[in-house]
Design a protein around this motif. Sequence first.
Motif, mmCIF file in Angstrom:
data_model
loop_
_atom_site.group_PDB
_atom_site.id
_atom_site.type_symbol
_atom_site.label_atom_id
_atom_site.label_comp_id
_atom_site.label_asym_id
_atom_site.label_seq_id
_atom_site.Cartn_x
_atom_site.Cartn_y
_atom_site.Cartn_z
ATOM 1 N N HIS A 188 32.543 27.605 36.984
ATOM 2 C CA HIS A 188 31.948 28.826 37.564
ATOM 3 C C HIS A 188 32.474 30.039 36.799
ATOM 4 O O HIS A 188 31.772 31.011 36.573
ATOM 5 C CB HIS A 188 32.287 28.910 39.044
ATOM 6 C CG HIS A 188 31.922 30.215 39.669
ATOM 7 N ND1 HIS A 188 30.617 30.624 39.810
ATOM 8 C CD2 HIS A 188 32.693 31.234 40.152
ATOM 9 C CE1 HIS A 188 30.601 31.829 40.369
ATOM 10 N NE2 HIS A 188 31.845 32.221 40.578
ATOM 11 N N ASP A 242 34.173 39.267 44.801
ATOM 12 C CA ASP A 242 34.027 38.831 46.195
ATOM 13 C C ASP A 242 35.178 37.914 46.640
ATOM 14 O O ASP A 242 35.122 37.336 47.720
ATOM 15 C CB ASP A 242 32.661 38.152 46.429
ATOM 16 C CG ASP A 242 32.343 37.061 45.442
ATOM 17 O OD1 ASP A 242 32.758 37.169 44.270
ATOM 18 O OD2 ASP A 242 31.674 36.088 45.826
ATOM 19 N N HIS A 243 36.209 37.806 45.794
ATOM 20 C CA HIS A 243 37.363 36.956 46.135
ATOM 21 C C HIS A 243 38.690 37.696 46.123
ATOM 22 O O HIS A 243 39.714 37.108 46.470
ATOM 23 C CB HIS A 243 37.441 35.762 45.165
ATOM 24 C CG HIS A 243 36.296 34.822 45.343
ATOM 25 N ND1 HIS A 243 36.413 33.585 45.936
ATOM 26 C CD2 HIS A 243 34.986 34.981 45.061
ATOM 27 C CE1 HIS A 243 35.227 33.013 46.004
ATOM 28 N NE2 HIS A 243 34.343 33.841 45.468
ATOM 29 N N HIS A 300 36.499 36.977 40.427
ATOM 30 C CA HIS A 300 35.288 37.710 40.835
ATOM 31 C C HIS A 300 35.562 38.597 42.059
ATOM 32 O O HIS A 300 36.366 38.255 42.913
ATOM 33 C CB HIS A 300 34.153 36.733 41.141
ATOM 34 C CG HIS A 300 33.586 36.095 39.901
ATOM 35 N ND1 HIS A 300 32.906 34.905 39.915
ATOM 36 C CD2 HIS A 300 33.631 36.497 38.600
ATOM 37 C CE1 HIS A 300 32.537 34.603 38.674
ATOM 38 N NE2 HIS A 300 32.967 35.550 37.868
ATOM 39 N N HIS A 310 39.747 32.597 41.514
ATOM 40 C CA HIS A 310 39.222 33.215 40.297
ATOM 41 C C HIS A 310 39.104 34.719 40.513
ATOM 42 O O HIS A 310 39.403 35.203 41.600
ATOM 43 C CB HIS A 310 37.911 32.565 39.851
ATOM 44 C CG HIS A 310 36.749 32.749 40.778
ATOM 45 N ND1 HIS A 310 36.741 32.297 42.078
ATOM 46 C CD2 HIS A 310 35.533 33.338 40.595
ATOM 47 C CE1 HIS A 310 35.578 32.584 42.637
ATOM 48 N NE2 HIS A 310 34.836 33.228 41.768
ATOM 49 N N ASP A 326 34.421 29.123 44.162
ATOM 50 C CA ASP A 326 32.969 29.087 43.912
ATOM 51 C C ASP A 326 32.571 27.928 42.999
ATOM 52 O O ASP A 326 31.489 27.971 42.400
ATOM 53 C CB ASP A 326 32.510 30.403 43.261
ATOM 54 C CG ASP A 326 32.478 31.546 44.261
ATOM 55 O OD1 ASP A 326 32.586 31.289 45.467
ATOM 56 O OD2 ASP A 326 32.330 32.702 43.819
HETATM 57 ZN ZN LIG Z 1 32.713 33.716 41.768
#
Ligand SMILES: [Zn+2]
Length: 262
Positions: A138, A69-70, A67, A65, A155
């Motif tokens: 998520h 932090d990925h 976000h 996804h 996540d």
């Molecule tokens: Zn996430």
Amino acid sequence: MIQSTKDGELVIIKTGTPIDGNVLMWTTFYYCKGIVIDGGCPNTAEEAYKFVKDLGDIDAVVLTHHHEDHIGLAQILSNEGFDVYISKHSIDILRNPPDIPEYRRIVWGQPKPINALPLEEELNIKGIDIKVYKAPGHSKDHVVFQIDDYIFIGDLIGSLKPKIAFYSDNYSQILESVENVVLTLDFEKAYGGHIITTKDEIPLFIEYIKYLKNRIRELREDGHDTNEIIDLLWDRISEKVLMMEAVSGGEWHRRYLVETLL
Ligand SMILES: [Zn+2]
């Protein structure tokens, strides 16, 4: 900061931003047979790139996804000409990343533009089969990957007993994706951004979310509003949860668990 371990052919890479020498939040990505799955956060992208280059060939990056932090390492890899894949719903978000709030810029870093390709239901990259399953909840674009017996859940499950949720979390949808997608697959361990769990443990998560759902609905039928339900469900709440709710300006809050299970 980077820490890594191995699990068979899988390299598990944890990255996080040190603040006064301590990492408050870690995010994990993976390297499996030339495929990079997710990519840590923007603040650790350079460090992650040096680390992954030493592991061997990089044939593609696949993202569960969008976000921040990925997607850190994908910023560098897309500039270097590597193929980056994500759900077609997030290609524009990666190309024009919105400004994120200050607390997320400190913990993870502001994303930079990434050119990505749309994921198909199945990819074959240099002989490696990657199965792609839609698993919203998520975030709307969230997918789960399977490479051989390895399952990558991003996540979708962040904790087996979540006590706080992100504003994009929809726990009714998460429950559906975990029951109807993840648990139908053949695997032993599920590798996520913030948890590594097993197929045997996942029913504990389902049980807990269903318990919350029933309790929340009972309390609503008894006439309680969301704030009262929160107080009745979690009478002893940890300092960490309260701190996250305050620091995030409400982007992280128990109310998203309650509201999306009603
Ligand atoms: Zn996430």
